[in-house]
Scaffold this motif. Structure first.
Motif, PDB file in Angstrom:
ATOM      1  N   LYS A   1       6.031   2.834  -6.944  1.00 32.49           N
ATOM      2  CA  LYS A   1       5.332   4.222  -7.521  1.00 32.49           C
ATOM      3  C   LYS A   1       3.760   3.763  -7.361  1.00 32.49           C
ATOM      4  O   LYS A   1       3.379   2.726  -7.421  1.00 32.49           O
ATOM      5  CB  LYS A   1       5.378   4.357  -9.111  1.00 32.49           C
ATOM      6  N   CYS A   2       3.141   5.043  -6.899  1.00 32.90           N
ATOM      7  CA  CYS A   2       1.483   4.732  -6.688  1.00 32.90           C
ATOM      8  C   CYS A   2       1.046   5.361  -7.739  1.00 32.90           C
ATOM      9  O   CYS A   2       1.082   6.429  -8.436  1.00 32.90           O
ATOM     10  CB  CYS A   2       1.138   5.870  -5.420  1.00 32.90           C
ATOM     11  N   LEU A   3       0.182   4.316  -8.164  1.00 31.53           N
ATOM     12  CA  LEU A   3      -0.579   4.955  -9.484  1.00 31.53           C
ATOM     13  C   LEU A   3      -1.863   5.554  -9.305  1.00 31.53           C
ATOM     14  O   LEU A   3      -2.433   6.273 -10.172  1.00 31.53           O
ATOM     15  CB  LEU A   3      -1.086   3.508 -10.232  1.00 31.53           C
ATOM     16  N   ASP A   4      -2.352   5.969  -7.918  1.00 38.57           N
ATOM     17  CA  ASP A   4      -3.351   6.804  -7.732  1.00 38.57           C
ATOM     18  C   ASP A   4      -2.606   8.376  -7.431  1.00 38.57           C
ATOM     19  O   ASP A   4      -3.100   9.165  -8.335  1.00 38.57           O
ATOM     20  CB  ASP A   4      -4.084   6.415  -6.671  1.00 38.57           C
ATOM     21  N   CYS A   5      -1.781   8.181  -6.591  1.00 39.83           N
ATOM     22  CA  CYS A   5      -1.284   9.744  -6.211  1.00 39.83           C
ATOM     23  C   CYS A   5      -0.214  10.051  -7.055  1.00 39.83           C
ATOM     24  O   CYS A   5       0.393  11.343  -6.778  1.00 39.83           O
ATOM     25  CB  CYS A   5      -1.130  10.080  -4.700  1.00 39.83           C
ATOM     26  N   GLN A   6       0.293   9.050  -7.735  1.00 38.60           N
ATOM     27  CA  GLN A   6       1.595   9.275  -8.442  1.00 38.60           C
ATOM     28  C   GLN A   6       2.779   9.377  -7.835  1.00 38.60           C
ATOM     29  O   GLN A   6       3.964   9.751  -8.600  1.00 38.60           O
ATOM     30  CB  GLN A   6       1.583  10.679  -9.468  1.00 38.60           C
TER      31      GLN A   6
ATOM     32  N   PRO B   1       0.708  -1.158   0.118  1.00 43.06           N
ATOM     33  CA  PRO B   1      -0.025   0.013  -0.054  1.00 43.06           C
ATOM     34  C   PRO B   1       0.863   1.170  -0.055  1.00 43.06           C
ATOM     35  O   PRO B   1       2.014   1.399   0.582  1.00 43.06           O
ATOM     36  CB  PRO B   1      -0.928  -0.160   1.303  1.00 43.06           C
ATOM     37  N   CYS B   2       0.343   2.301  -0.779  1.00 41.06           N
ATOM     38  CA  CYS B   2       1.033   3.511  -0.741  1.00 41.06           C
ATOM     39  C   CYS B   2       0.970   4.032   0.712  1.00 41.06           C
ATOM     40  O   CYS B   2      -0.043   4.401   1.344  1.00 41.06           O
ATOM     41  CB  CYS B   2       0.544   4.412  -1.657  1.00 41.06           C
ATOM     42  N   PRO B   3       2.192   4.556   1.192  1.00 38.80           N
ATOM     43  CA  PRO B   3       2.522   5.182   2.425  1.00 38.80           C
ATOM     44  C   PRO B   3       1.733   6.699   2.507  1.00 38.80           C
ATOM     45  O   PRO B   3       1.522   7.175   3.611  1.00 38.80           O
ATOM     46  CB  PRO B   3       3.944   5.197   2.689  1.00 38.80           C
ATOM     47  N   HIS B   4       1.616   7.281   1.132  1.00 36.50           N
ATOM     48  CA  HIS B   4       1.123   8.422   1.407  1.00 36.50           C
ATOM     49  C   HIS B   4      -0.402   8.536   1.059  1.00 36.50           C
ATOM     50  O   HIS B   4      -1.021   9.353   1.943  1.00 36.50           O
ATOM     51  CB  HIS B   4       1.733   9.419  -0.121  1.00 36.50           C
ATOM     52  N   CYS B   5      -1.317   8.091   0.380  1.00 36.27           N
ATOM     53  CA  CYS B   5      -2.452   8.039   0.207  1.00 36.27           C
ATOM     54  C   CYS B   5      -3.330   6.674   0.583  1.00 36.27           C
ATOM     55  O   CYS B   5      -4.443   6.617   0.458  1.00 36.27           O
ATOM     56  CB  CYS B   5      -2.927   8.229  -1.345  1.00 36.27           C
ATOM     57  N   GLY B   6      -2.427   5.555   0.806  1.00 34.34           N
ATOM     58  CA  GLY B   6      -3.115   4.353   1.420  1.00 34.34           C
ATOM     59  C   GLY B   6      -3.604   3.175   0.204  1.00 34.34           C
ATOM     60  O   GLY B   6      -4.332   2.335   0.223  1.00 34.34           O
TER      61      GLY B   6
HETATM   62 ZN    ZN Z   1      -0.542   7.015  -3.265  1.00 34.10          ZN
END
Ligand code: ZN
Lengths: 260, 166
Positions: B152-157, B127-132
């Motif tokens: 790399k997070c594909l949601d918050c980039q 899971p992305c540590p920035h946006c989950g």
């Molecule tokens: Zn993210």
């Protein structure tokens, strides 16, 4: 004690020489991520070498140190597989920095990591408790090295016509050197009978399984091997090791006992 | 626990990792033990990766912290049992996440799956540590250090490091 130190030096020299070779990509990687990956793999290998040299130094006693073993031994005293000292070039290319070939790097890392993933696991049961402890750590690291090199092997082999051809050429060039894995040296034989070492030939079937599965996925053809079997682990090296050691050892020899 | 052992634990409790200063050496499981040996107090640390360049610094930091607290102790480096990310405290993992590093999953049981399985049957979700978001991809097996992979997070980039299971 001697069976232990000779065998430990073989393992340590393997790690140091390949670590030094892979570090040649630092600042020259094909992409930034790979530059960083290879540097990190090198750090792991040099770390493993240090633990092994420290163990050898403690067994030898006297004024032996890890630095003395790494920087002040001559070419014929190194016990690494010849495979690991070869430059990052195919057999027919030049020797300029710009002709370093990433396929050669990846194929070598794959062939060696596949062996070490098995060997470190077997060495966790070594009668030498210190070696068993180093093996347990190194195993965790080599699994990531194997995963990295295997992924790139498949990506390059099953990639473009150019990447496929270069990876197959690297495989054809390097594969014969793996014969040395299975040709037991006197140091290995002594370590096996002392319960310290592992008979690598017992790992061959598993190594073949790892290699064949990856080559199949990478659409690469396993080369036939035969002919000369290299003897780096007995101290008989190619012309390349001397140049590698000269670069690695020059600073320590120019400024003995320097600290920084 | 006698008084001098307790004092050493207390002095080292908050000593930070030099590479990731939001977590303590104790959170990371590097600080293994404080014990009384025949010739005095012994603080046991264990290396993370064999080649971790921070180990020398960690040893120096432990020595300096003990000296500042007026505690005489030897620092012993112990290899076995091998350090594992499973020793990281839950609190430590939470601090990593808040700092922007995805904490490690538990190491797989047995761990020798790499041998015969060509590809993991199911790639673990990090899971992305920035946006989950669970919608993330691995960019590189090795990130800023050997112990981390680059994602790399594909949601918050946002790119982020993942502390790999070891
Ligand atoms: Zn993210």
């Amino acid at each position: 004690m001697k069976p232990a130190t000779d065998y430990l030096l073989h393992l340590a020299d393997n790690a140091l020489v390949l670590g030094q070779r892979n570090a040649e990509w630092c600042g020259h990687g094909p992409i930034l991520e790979e530059d960083i990956a290879l540097s990190n793999v090198s750090l792991d290998l040099i770390g493993q070498a240090r633990l092994l040299y420290q163990l050898v130094a403690s067994l030898k006693g006297g004024n032996c140190t890890e630095d003395r073993l790494a920087y002040f031994r001559e070419t014929h005293e190194f016990r690494n597989y010849t495979l690991l000292e070869l430059p990052h070039h195919g057999p027919l290319s030049g020797y300029a920095q710009s002709s370093m070939d990433y396929a050669t790097t990846i194929v070598r890392n794959f062939l060696y990591s596949a062996l070490m993933a098995l060997l470190w696991e077997a060495l966790e049961k070594s009668a030498n408790a210190d070696l068993a402890a180093i093996a347990a750590k190194s195993l965790k690291e080599v699994r990531y090295h194997l995963r990295h090199s295997r992924d790139w092997l498949v990506r390059l082999g099953d990639g473009t016509a150019e990447s496929h051809a270069r990876t197959q050429a690297a495989l054809d060039h390097l594969f014969p050197y793996t014969q040395e894995f299975w040709a037991q040296s006197p140091a290995e034989a002594a370590a096996i009978s002392a319960g310290i070492g592992v008979d690598v030939t017992t790992l061959k079937a598993d190594w073949n399984a790892i290699v064949d599965a990856a080559l199949g996925e990478a659409t690469l053809v396993r080369p036939e091997v035969g002919g000369y079997v290299t003897e780096g682990k007995k101290g008989i090296h190619s012309e390349h090791l001397g140049f590698l050691l000269a670069e690695m050892q020059s600073l320590a020899r120019a400024h003995p006992n320097a600290q920084w | 626990m006698n008084a001098s052992v307790a004092a050493a634990w207390a002095a080292l409790e908050t000593l930070a990792d030099p590479e990731i200063p939001v977590v303590s050496l104790r959170d990371l499981g590097i600080l293994r033990d404080v014990r009384e040996a025949a010739d005095g107090l012994e603080v046991v640390i264990t290396p993370t990766y064999s080649g971790c360049p921070a180990m020398g610094q960690i040893e120096d930091d432990v020595r300096a912290t003990l000296a500042n607290a007026g505690i005489a102790a030897r620092v012993v480096t112990q290899l076995a049992p091998a350090w594992t990310t499973d020793w990281m405290t839950e609190e430590g993992k939470e601090k990593l996440r808040a700092y922007g590093i995805a904490p490690p999953h538990r190491t797989p049981a047995g761990s020798n799956v790499v041998r015969f399985i060509a590809k993991p049957a199911q790639v673990e979700t990090v899971p992305c540590p920035h946006c989950g978001s669970a919608h993330t991809v691995e960019s590189s097996h090795f990130g800023s250090t050997a112990c981390k992979a680059l994602y790399k997070c594909l949601d918050c980039q946002e790119p982020f490091d993942y502390f790999k299971p070891y």
